[in-house]
Scaffold this motif. Structure first.
Motif, PDB file in Angstrom:
ATOM      1  N   ARG A  52       0.907  -1.282   0.001  1.00  0.00           N
ATOM      2  CA  ARG A  52      -0.057  -0.005  -0.060  1.00  0.00           C
ATOM      3  C   ARG A  52       1.022   1.244   0.154  1.00  0.00           C
ATOM      4  O   ARG A  52       0.671   2.210  -0.832  1.00  0.00           O
ATOM      5  N   ASN A  53       1.998   1.052   0.773  1.00  0.00           N
ATOM      6  CA  ASN A  53       2.772   2.384   0.706  1.00  0.00           C
ATOM      7  C   ASN A  53       3.519   2.570  -0.433  1.00  0.00           C
ATOM      8  O   ASN A  53       3.545   3.739  -0.835  1.00  0.00           O
ATOM      9  N   PHE A  54       3.938   1.672  -1.039  1.00  0.00           N
ATOM     10  CA  PHE A  54       4.626   1.798  -2.168  1.00  0.00           C
ATOM     11  C   PHE A  54       3.922   2.273  -3.519  1.00  0.00           C
ATOM     12  O   PHE A  54       4.094   3.208  -4.043  1.00  0.00           O
ATOM     13  N   CYS A  55       2.526   1.809  -3.561  1.00  0.00           N
ATOM     14  CA  CYS A  55       1.458   2.325  -4.548  1.00  0.00           C
ATOM     15  C   CYS A  55       1.309   3.794  -4.064  1.00  0.00           C
ATOM     16  O   CYS A  55       1.047   4.524  -4.894  1.00  0.00           O
ATOM     17  N   LEU A  56       1.045   4.204  -2.750  1.00  0.00           N
ATOM     18  CA  LEU A  56       0.926   5.626  -2.536  1.00  0.00           C
ATOM     19  C   LEU A  56       2.156   6.252  -3.067  1.00  0.00           C
ATOM     20  O   LEU A  56       1.844   7.581  -3.419  1.00  0.00           O
ATOM     21  N   LEU A  57       3.260   5.830  -2.702  1.00  0.00           N
ATOM     22  CA  LEU A  57       4.557   6.614  -3.206  1.00  0.00           C
ATOM     23  C   LEU A  57       4.462   6.775  -4.709  1.00  0.00           C
ATOM     24  O   LEU A  57       4.834   7.939  -5.423  1.00  0.00           O
ATOM     25  N   VAL A  58       4.129   5.834  -5.507  1.00  0.00           N
ATOM     26  CA  VAL A  58       4.066   5.814  -6.897  1.00  0.00           C
ATOM     27  C   VAL A  58       3.015   6.828  -7.347  1.00  0.00           C
ATOM     28  O   VAL A  58       3.386   7.697  -8.096  1.00  0.00           O
ATOM     29  N   ALA A  59       1.784   6.855  -6.675  1.00  0.00           N
ATOM     30  CA  ALA A  59       0.826   7.535  -7.232  1.00  0.00           C
ATOM     31  C   ALA A  59       1.185   9.149  -6.874  1.00  0.00           C
ATOM     32  O   ALA A  59       0.820  10.245  -7.556  1.00  0.00           O
ATOM     33  N   ALA A  60       1.772   9.285  -5.615  1.00  0.00           N
ATOM     34  CA  ALA A  60       2.441  10.663  -5.367  1.00  0.00           C
ATOM     35  C   ALA A  60       3.248  11.061  -6.238  1.00  0.00           C
ATOM     36  O   ALA A  60       3.299  12.206  -6.890  1.00  0.00           O
ATOM     37  N   PHE A  61       4.253  10.166  -6.685  1.00  0.00           N
ATOM     38  CA  PHE A  61       5.431  10.727  -7.834  1.00  0.00           C
ATOM     39  C   PHE A  61       4.504  11.081  -9.065  1.00  0.00           C
ATOM     40  O   PHE A  61       4.884  12.120  -9.851  1.00  0.00           O
ATOM     41  N   GLY A  62       3.457  10.401  -9.577  1.00  0.00           N
ATOM     42  CA  GLY A  62       2.730  10.718 -10.864  1.00  0.00           C
ATOM     43  C   GLY A  62       1.997  11.815 -10.658  1.00  0.00           C
ATOM     44  O   GLY A  62       1.990  12.715 -11.575  1.00  0.00           O
ATOM     45  N   ALA A  63       1.456  12.114  -9.329  1.00  0.00           N
ATOM     46  CA  ALA A  63       0.671  13.359  -9.264  1.00  0.00           C
ATOM     47  C   ALA A  63       1.683  14.584  -9.034  1.00  0.00           C
ATOM     48  O   ALA A  63       1.438  15.825  -9.656  1.00  0.00           O
ATOM     49  N   LEU A  64       2.506  14.513  -8.493  1.00  0.00           N
ATOM     50  CA  LEU A  64       3.698  15.538  -8.861  1.00  0.00           C
ATOM     51  C   LEU A  64       4.141  15.759 -10.172  1.00  0.00           C
ATOM     52  O   LEU A  64       4.286  16.983 -10.343  1.00  0.00           O
ATOM     53  N   ARG A  65       4.470  14.814 -10.830  1.00  0.00           N
ATOM     54  CA  ARG A  65       4.785  15.071 -12.206  1.00  0.00           C
ATOM     55  C   ARG A  65       3.728  15.754 -12.949  1.00  0.00           C
ATOM     56  O   ARG A  65       3.964  16.485 -13.757  1.00  0.00           O
ATOM     57  N   LEU A  66       2.563  15.349 -12.653  1.00  0.00           N
ATOM     58  CA  LEU A  66       1.384  16.142 -13.365  1.00  0.00           C
ATOM     59  C   LEU A  66       1.024  17.534 -12.823  1.00  0.00           C
ATOM     60  O   LEU A  66       1.022  18.412 -13.636  1.00  0.00           O
ATOM     61  N   PHE A  67       1.377  17.865 -11.648  1.00  0.00           N
ATOM     62  CA  PHE A  67       1.309  19.210 -11.038  1.00  0.00           C
ATOM     63  C   PHE A  67       2.446  20.030 -11.750  1.00  0.00           C
ATOM     64  O   PHE A  67       2.350  21.237 -12.090  1.00  0.00           O
ATOM     65  N   LEU A  68       3.795  19.434 -11.833  1.00  0.00           N
ATOM     66  CA  LEU A  68       4.841  20.176 -12.454  1.00  0.00           C
ATOM     67  C   LEU A  68       4.640  20.475 -13.853  1.00  0.00           C
ATOM     68  O   LEU A  68       5.280  21.585 -14.490  1.00  0.00           O
ATOM     69  N   GLY A  69       3.980  19.474 -14.540  1.00  0.00           N
ATOM     70  CA  GLY A  69       3.668  19.635 -16.105  1.00  0.00           C
ATOM     71  C   GLY A  69       2.413  20.371 -16.297  1.00  0.00           C
ATOM     72  O   GLY A  69       1.989  20.680 -17.628  1.00  0.00           O
ATOM     73  N   GLY A  70       1.706  21.032 -15.344  1.00  0.00           N
ATOM     74  CA  GLY A  70       0.630  21.471 -15.651  1.00  0.00           C
ATOM     75  C   GLY A  70      -0.469  20.619 -15.760  1.00  0.00           C
ATOM     76  O   GLY A  70      -1.526  21.114 -16.406  1.00  0.00           O
ATOM     77  N   GLY A  71      -0.526  19.673 -15.477  1.00  0.00           N
ATOM     78  CA  GLY A  71      -1.468  18.415 -15.919  1.00  0.00           C
ATOM     79  C   GLY A  71      -1.660  18.107 -17.485  1.00  0.00           C
ATOM     80  O   GLY A  71      -2.325  17.062 -17.515  1.00  0.00           O
ATOM     81  N   ILE A  72      -0.760  18.627 -18.325  1.00  0.00           N
ATOM     82  CA  ILE A  72      -0.779  18.361 -19.693  1.00  0.00           C
ATOM     83  C   ILE A  72       0.545  17.582 -20.107  1.00  0.00           C
ATOM     84  O   ILE A  72       0.750  16.473 -20.452  1.00  0.00           O
ATOM     85  N   LEU A  73       1.585  18.330 -19.905  1.00  0.00           N
ATOM     86  CA  LEU A  73       3.045  17.871 -20.255  1.00  0.00           C
ATOM     87  C   LEU A  73       3.554  16.953 -19.495  1.00  0.00           C
ATOM     88  O   LEU A  73       4.295  16.495 -18.956  1.00  0.00           O
TER      89      LEU A  73
END
Length: 73
Positions: A52-73
């Motif tokens: 569970r913790n690993f999946c939450l970490l992976v989801a947080a990494f993906g969400a951070l990437r979306l945030f940094l890219g403005g949701g598109i890039l």
């Protein structure tokens, strides 16, 4: 068993996120973050919490990437 399944979902999602780090492929994270959260949901049903913790970490990494890219890039 559910912990192993959750960790496996997280690992597959993390491997699929590697191309999503490159520019113009970041929108792929819109698909991968919910998959990682689904793996975390499966991990919540387990008595252990490593998957569970690993999946939450992976989801947080993906969400951070979306945030940094403005949701598109």
């Amino acid at each position: 068993m559910l912990n192993i399944l959750s960790a496996l979902i997280g690992l597959v999602t993390l491997l699929m996120m590697i191309p999503a780090v490159f520019p113009l492929l970041g929108a792929l994270n819109w698909l991968l973050v919910p998959i990682a959260l689904f793996g975390a949901l499966i991990g919540m049903m387990s008595s252990r919490n490593g998957g569970r913790n690993f999946c939450l970490l992976v989801a947080a990494f993906g969400a951070l990437r979306l945030f940094l890219g403005g949701g598109i890039l």
